[in-house]
Design an enzyme around this catalytic site. Structure first.
Site, mmCIF file in Angstrom:
data_model
loop_
_atom_site.group_PDB
_atom_site.id
_atom_site.type_symbol
_atom_site.label_atom_id
_atom_site.label_comp_id
_atom_site.label_asym_id
_atom_site.label_seq_id
_atom_site.Cartn_x
_atom_site.Cartn_y
_atom_site.Cartn_z
ATOM 1 N N GLU A 1 -8.290 4.070 9.172
ATOM 2 C CA GLU A 1 -7.852 3.929 7.787
ATOM 3 C C GLU A 1 -9.003 3.478 6.902
ATOM 4 O OE1 GLU A 1 -4.889 0.753 7.741
ATOM 5 O OE2 GLU A 1 -6.453 -0.623 7.078
ATOM 6 N N HIS B 1 3.672 6.995 4.214
ATOM 7 C CA HIS B 1 4.606 5.869 4.165
ATOM 8 C C HIS B 1 4.249 4.929 3.015
ATOM 9 C CE1 HIS B 1 1.435 4.066 6.822
ATOM 10 N NE2 HIS B 1 1.753 2.953 6.205
ATOM 11 N N HIS C 1 0.821 -1.217 0.000
ATOM 12 C CA HIS C 1 0.000 0.000 0.000
ATOM 13 C C HIS C 1 0.848 1.257 0.000
ATOM 14 C CE1 HIS C 1 0.572 -0.833 4.373
ATOM 15 N NE2 HIS C 1 0.576 0.475 4.521
ATOM 16 N N GLU D 1 7.068 0.424 5.686
ATOM 17 C CA GLU D 1 6.367 -0.572 6.486
ATOM 18 C C GLU D 1 6.514 -1.921 5.790
ATOM 19 O OE1 GLU D 1 2.167 0.155 6.800
ATOM 20 O OE2 GLU D 1 1.875 -1.360 8.334
ATOM 21 N N GLN E 1 -3.919 3.491 1.120
ATOM 22 C CA GLN E 1 -4.336 3.494 2.532
ATOM 23 C C GLN E 1 -4.500 4.948 2.957
ATOM 24 O OE1 GLN E 1 -1.336 2.706 5.641
ATOM 25 N NE2 GLN E 1 -2.655 1.071 6.366
HETATM 26 CO CO CO Z 1 0.528 1.246 6.444
#
Ligand code: CO
Length: 141
Positions: free
Chosen positions: A52, A87, A16, A137, A63
């Protein structure tokens, strides 16, 4: 060139792209109305102080993230930088293995061990200062 000491292909997919937004409903409406995109999952992640909405794009997601508390890192991010890219989540087969490989390579991690993420995933974050400015991540489904 690939050195003998480099790990082999630990990243299997862009899981994502996470975007911090002030108003989750407005951001969802933007993706729906502009691109005909569909939200496939919505969740409050208490640990991170965020809500989210996941918009599916092929095998990946956008996301959309908004803070649920003032002391969440996403709240601080929005206050300092405003809305935008927060991110990138890379999918891995084994989060613990990928985290260990990153740590062994001298990368600073935010999480010292894998932990639960949203939608039942296992995740770990790597520090942007160790990763050319991007908060990374690692996501194991
Ligand atoms: Co994330």
């Amino acid at each position: 060139m690939t050195g003998a000491s480099e790990p082999a292909g630990l990243l299997t997919e862009v899981d994502h792209v996470a975007i911090a937004v002030n108003d989750l409903d407005a951001a969802v409406a933007f993706y729906e109305q502009t691109f005909g995109a569909r939200v496939v999952h919505r969740e409050v992640v208490e640990h991170d102080g965020v809500e989210e909405a996941l918009v599916k794009v092929a095998d990946s997601y956008i996301q959309l993230l908004t803070p649920t508390s003032e002391d969440s890192t996403v709240a601080k991010f929005l206050a300092q930088r405003g809305e935008g890219l927060h991110h990138v989540g890379f999918r891995v087969a084994d989060c613990a293995q990928a985290l260990q490989a990153a740590q062994d390579a001298g990368v600073r991690s935010i999480d010292q061990a894998p932990r639960p993420g949203s939608r039942g995933t296992t995740v770990a974050f790597l520090h942007p200062k160790s990763a050319h400015g991007t908060l990374i991540e690692l996501v194991e489904e």
